[in-house]
Design a protein around this motif. Sequence first.
Motif, PDB file in Angstrom:
ATOM      1  N   LYS A   2       0.848  -1.184   0.000  1.00 22.92           N
ATOM      2  CA  LYS A   2       0.000   0.000   0.000  1.00 22.92           C
ATOM      3  C   LYS A   2       0.888   1.240   0.000  1.00 22.92           C
ATOM      4  O   LYS A   2       1.831   1.327   0.789  1.00 22.92           O
ATOM      5  CB  LYS A   2      -0.893   0.023   1.235  1.00 22.92           C
ATOM      6  N   TRP A  39       2.599   3.616   2.885  1.00 22.65           N
ATOM      7  CA  TRP A  39       1.398   3.857   3.672  1.00 22.65           C
ATOM      8  C   TRP A  39       1.634   3.449   5.118  1.00 22.65           C
ATOM      9  O   TRP A  39       2.167   2.379   5.396  1.00 22.65           O
ATOM     10  CB  TRP A  39       0.231   3.061   3.111  1.00 22.65           C
ATOM     11  N   THR A  40       1.262   4.329   6.056  1.00 28.26           N
ATOM     12  CA  THR A  40       1.251   4.034   7.492  1.00 28.26           C
ATOM     13  C   THR A  40      -0.011   4.662   8.078  1.00 28.26           C
ATOM     14  O   THR A  40      -0.665   5.482   7.430  1.00 28.26           O
ATOM     15  CB  THR A  40       2.485   4.611   8.211  1.00 28.26           C
ATOM     16  N   LYS A  41      -0.338   4.297   9.316  1.00 26.40           N
ATOM     17  CA  LYS A  41      -1.519   4.882   9.948  1.00 26.40           C
ATOM     18  C   LYS A  41      -1.360   6.386  10.135  1.00 26.40           C
ATOM     19  O   LYS A  41      -2.289   7.157   9.945  1.00 26.40           O
ATOM     20  CB  LYS A  41      -1.791   4.210  11.289  1.00 26.40           C
ATOM     21  N   GLY A  42      -0.159   6.822  10.530  1.00 29.00           N
ATOM     22  CA  GLY A  42       0.102   8.251  10.704  1.00 29.00           C
ATOM     23  C   GLY A  42      -0.004   9.002   9.401  1.00 29.00           C
ATOM     24  O   GLY A  42      -0.556  10.111   9.338  1.00 29.00           O
ATOM     25  N   GLN A  44      -1.798   8.100   6.898  1.00 27.64           N
ATOM     26  CA  GLN A  44      -3.218   8.104   6.528  1.00 27.64           C
ATOM     27  C   GLN A  44      -3.960   9.248   7.206  1.00 27.64           C
ATOM     28  O   GLN A  44      -4.804   9.894   6.597  1.00 27.64           O
ATOM     29  CB  GLN A  44      -3.870   6.765   6.895  1.00 27.64           C
ATOM     30  N   LYS A  45      -3.611   9.560   8.456  1.00 26.20           N
ATOM     31  CA  LYS A  45      -4.234  10.687   9.155  1.00 26.20           C
ATOM     32  C   LYS A  45      -3.898  12.000   8.452  1.00 26.20           C
ATOM     33  O   LYS A  45      -4.755  12.881   8.317  1.00 26.20           O
ATOM     34  CB  LYS A  45      -3.767  10.738  10.613  1.00 26.20           C
ATOM     35  N   GLN A  46      -2.641  12.127   8.018  1.00 30.44           N
ATOM     36  CA  GLN A  46      -2.247  13.335   7.296  1.00 30.44           C
ATOM     37  C   GLN A  46      -3.021  13.456   5.987  1.00 30.44           C
ATOM     38  O   GLN A  46      -3.461  14.547   5.616  1.00 30.44           O
ATOM     39  CB  GLN A  46      -0.750  13.322   6.997  1.00 30.44           C
ATOM     40  N   ASP A  48      -5.975  12.306   5.337  1.00 31.81           N
ATOM     41  CA  ASP A  48      -7.344  12.706   5.654  1.00 31.81           C
ATOM     42  C   ASP A  48      -7.446  14.206   5.910  1.00 31.81           C
ATOM     43  O   ASP A  48      -8.392  14.858   5.473  1.00 31.81           O
ATOM     44  CB  ASP A  48      -7.864  11.926   6.867  1.00 31.81           C
TER      45      ASP A  48
END
Length: 148
Positions: A2, A39-42, A44-46, A48
């Motif tokens: 991803k 892709w990382t969770k952090g 992904q927040k950025q 968004d």
Amino acid sequence: MKIILTHEVKGLGSAGEVVTVKDGYGRNFLIPRGYAVAWTKGAQKQIDQIAESRRKRATEDLEAARATRDALEAAVLEIAKTAGANGRLFGAVTTADVAAAASELSGKAIDRRAVNLDSTIKSVGEYTGVVKLHEEISAVLKVKVVSA
């Protein structure tokens, strides 16, 4: 694998999209050239947060793109290049040349990658092309190449 695209990649997606690609394509081509990040969770927040701010600016950008489209379609871009006696250019008119002329005319920076010419311009004459100003708005350009 991803990845999050940082630039528009033809056939894959636009900037800010999360896509799944083969490991080698992502690791050896997209990430080193700066077209994507892992892709990382952090991250992904950025993404968004960036998407939310883009939605707020979308209406302003859409109106500006329409105004730019009207200005570009109303005028003929004239590009002067060195040519031989038979009208054949020494070199060619590139998308960067067209983007620079369009930027000068409209007052808005236009990326050379947003310009699509119908054919390679290697002689004096009149040509057409398309410039993508917004996801929804494109302008048809009339390009006149003259001998310098």
